[in-house]
Design an enzyme around this catalytic site. Structure first.
Site, PDB file in Angstrom:
ATOM      1  N   LYS A 168       0.811  -1.183   0.000  1.00  0.00           N
ATOM      2  CA  LYS A 168       0.000   0.000   0.000  1.00  0.00           C
ATOM      3  C   LYS A 168       0.859   1.252   0.000  1.00  0.00           C
ATOM      4  O   LYS A 168       0.448   2.303  -0.477  1.00  0.00           O
ATOM      5  CB  LYS A 168      -0.891   0.045   1.240  1.00  0.00           C
ATOM      6  CG  LYS A 168      -1.908  -1.022   1.383  1.00  0.00           C
ATOM      7  CD  LYS A 168      -2.708  -0.814   2.668  1.00  0.00           C
ATOM      8  CE  LYS A 168      -3.664  -1.936   2.906  1.00  0.00           C
ATOM      9  NZ  LYS A 168      -4.376  -1.789   4.184  1.00  0.00           N
ATOM     10  N   GLY A 169       2.037   1.167   0.556  1.00  0.00           N
ATOM     11  CA  GLY A 169       2.846   2.348   0.818  1.00  0.00           C
ATOM     12  C   GLY A 169       3.205   3.203  -0.379  1.00  0.00           C
ATOM     13  O   GLY A 169       3.362   4.408  -0.248  1.00  0.00           O
ATOM     14  N   GLU A 175       8.162   1.697  -5.726  1.00  0.00           N
ATOM     15  CA  GLU A 175       8.197   1.251  -4.326  1.00  0.00           C
ATOM     16  C   GLU A 175       8.287   2.457  -3.404  1.00  0.00           C
ATOM     17  O   GLU A 175       8.812   3.505  -3.804  1.00  0.00           O
ATOM     18  CB  GLU A 175       9.415   0.329  -4.136  1.00  0.00           C
ATOM     19  CG  GLU A 175       9.645  -0.190  -2.739  1.00  0.00           C
ATOM     20  CD  GLU A 175       8.554  -1.096  -2.197  1.00  0.00           C
ATOM     21  OE1 GLU A 175       7.429  -0.603  -1.997  1.00  0.00           O
ATOM     22  OE2 GLU A 175       8.829  -2.271  -1.932  1.00  0.00           O
ATOM     23  N   ASP A 176       7.793   2.314  -2.188  1.00  0.00           N
ATOM     24  CA  ASP A 176       7.873   3.421  -1.236  1.00  0.00           C
ATOM     25  C   ASP A 176       9.258   3.517  -0.616  1.00  0.00           C
ATOM     26  O   ASP A 176       9.921   4.537  -0.732  1.00  0.00           O
ATOM     27  CB  ASP A 176       6.782   3.330  -0.165  1.00  0.00           C
ATOM     28  CG  ASP A 176       6.776   2.039   0.632  1.00  0.00           C
ATOM     29  OD1 ASP A 176       7.554   1.102   0.313  1.00  0.00           O
ATOM     30  OD2 ASP A 176       5.982   1.929   1.580  1.00  0.00           O
ATOM     31  N   LYS A 205      17.244   3.532   1.504  1.00  0.00           N
ATOM     32  CA  LYS A 205      18.049   3.474   2.726  1.00  0.00           C
ATOM     33  C   LYS A 205      19.163   2.439   2.513  1.00  0.00           C
ATOM     34  O   LYS A 205      19.113   1.333   3.045  1.00  0.00           O
ATOM     35  CB  LYS A 205      17.181   3.078   3.923  1.00  0.00           C
ATOM     36  CG  LYS A 205      16.127   4.090   4.296  1.00  0.00           C
ATOM     37  CD  LYS A 205      15.378   3.636   5.551  1.00  0.00           C
ATOM     38  CE  LYS A 205      14.442   4.706   6.046  1.00  0.00           C
ATOM     39  NZ  LYS A 205      13.820   4.322   7.337  1.00  0.00           N
ATOM     40  N   VAL A 237       9.581   6.844   9.674  1.00  0.00           N
ATOM     41  CA  VAL A 237       8.936   7.964   9.001  1.00  0.00           C
ATOM     42  C   VAL A 237       7.484   7.645   8.668  1.00  0.00           C
ATOM     43  O   VAL A 237       7.124   6.484   8.460  1.00  0.00           O
ATOM     44  CB  VAL A 237       9.695   8.384   7.721  1.00  0.00           C
ATOM     45  CG1 VAL A 237      11.015   9.040   8.062  1.00  0.00           C
ATOM     46  CG2 VAL A 237       9.913   7.200   6.789  1.00  0.00           C
ATOM     47  N   ASP A 271       2.982   4.695   6.632  1.00  0.00           N
ATOM     48  CA  ASP A 271       2.047   4.680   7.739  1.00  0.00           C
ATOM     49  C   ASP A 271       2.658   4.225   9.055  1.00  0.00           C
ATOM     50  O   ASP A 271       3.751   3.676   9.091  1.00  0.00           O
ATOM     51  CB  ASP A 271       0.895   3.731   7.413  1.00  0.00           C
ATOM     52  CG  ASP A 271       1.314   2.270   7.509  1.00  0.00           C
ATOM     53  OD1 ASP A 271       0.683   1.526   8.288  1.00  0.00           O
ATOM     54  OD2 ASP A 271       2.262   1.862   6.815  1.00  0.00           O
TER      55      ASP A 271
END
Length: 177
Positions: A40-41, A95-96, A127, A149, A155
């Site tokens: 979902k991100g 992608e988040d 990261k 974050v 979320d």
């Protein structure tokens, strides 16, 4: 919310997305990529990126999980798969966050068995210092070293995805829940 620090403003995010869109448009000129959203991100980032593209494309949505009862289990599960044949097609995964690389590595291996022409990754946050699996991110929104974050699709307990900026929290207790 009471104790958080905005690490990326809405303006910074939107400016970078326009740059990414221009780069993707150049790289995929003359092609029709299948752009895959990692739910979902990544949905907010995905939506903003595809609106910056002026190339023909197909959208697909995927959901994977390694979480059980709020903690990571390490075992990947494909919850929602793509609906089309990707043989010979150029794929762009949106992608988040890429941190350990385990989720993307698992997903890329699944995709490669379906014989796409190419597979590239576009991530809102990278990261690299947390990487445990070698995954190359082709389009990076931002490289960050910050901790936990929220916002801009990310979320805590399914909340705060709607924030138009990215904020860092020291701990979940910092959030007024």
């Amino acid at each position: 919310m009471s104790k958080y620090k905005v690490v990326l403003s809405e303006e910074q995010i939107q400016s970078r997305i326009k740059e990414l869109g221009a780069q993707i448009n150049r790289d995929y000129k003359g092609k029709t990529p299948v752009v895959i959203c990692m739910l979902k991100g990544a949905i907010v980032f995905f939506s903003d990126v595809v609106r910056c593209l002026d190339i023909p494309l197909t959208m697909e949505f995927v959901r994977l999980s390694s979480y059980k009862n709020g903690t990571t289990s390490g075992d990947m599960e494909l919850i929602t798969d793509i609906d089309i044949d990707i043989t010979g097609k150029d794929l762009l995964i949106i992608e988040d966050v890429v941190d350990s690389g385990k989720t993307l590595s698992f997903f890329i291996e699944l995709l490669k068995k379906r014989n796409p022409a190419s597979v590239k990754i576009c991530a809102f946050l990278d990261k690299p210092e947390r990487r445990t699996v070698d995954v190359k991110v082709d389009y990076v929104g931002f490289r960050v070293e910050c901790g936990f974050v929220i916002g801009y699709g990310l979320d805590y307990a399914e909340r705060f995805r709607e924030l138009p900026y990215l904020a860092e929290i020291n701990s979940p207790e910092d959030l007024d829940m």
